[in-house]
Write a protein that holds these residues in place. Sequence first.
Motif: not given
Length: 202
Positions: A65-85
């Motif tokens: 599921e794309v929306a889940v995978l996107l958040q998973y990826v963002a949370d692997l690298k919080p410093a990337s800023g791809l998703a808020p905390k």
Amino acid sequence: MKLYYYPGACSMAVHIALREAGIPFDLDKVDLAKKRAASSEDYAEVNPKGYVPALRLDDGQILTEVAVLLQYVADLKPASGLAPKAGTIERYRLMEWLNFISSEVHKTLSALFNPKITPEWKDNQIALFGRRCDFLVQQLGGKPHLMGDKFTIADAYLFTILGWANLFKLDMGKWPALQSYAARIAARPAVQEAMKAEGLLK
């Protein structure tokens, strides 16, 4: 980590996110008609849902599921800023966008892939897509990205789905703000890299 993808499909959003985050990964192109990955894996066993994306994690688990995978990826690298905390109102705003893109933009346009779509059904989907574009322009205002100044995974997702408008030869000239938005995202190095890797750019 391995991303199962099909060129230009919604899996490209995850592909973009992985490159934006600087996470090492392998790509495995899926023949959706034959349900076979380029690695010779039976994709029906990888993801019984039959569609992309799927992400094989380092421990062998499969996440979909794309929306889940996107958040998973963002949370692997919080410093990337791809998703808020996680837990912040900003994160819920991001989730709000991901849900909207999934249910109201992605699903609206994906109906056009159906070879049995009737002219009336097609016209309805295109009209609905137009109303969603009106809303997107209103929400963007003068902002460069959906969440403001910073690029997030929601932009990777929306950019990918808006790309289908060209595939279906839809006139996007009615929404110059969305055309500018898509061009802005397309110019990002990670997006260029993802599109080249998928054979969508020379």
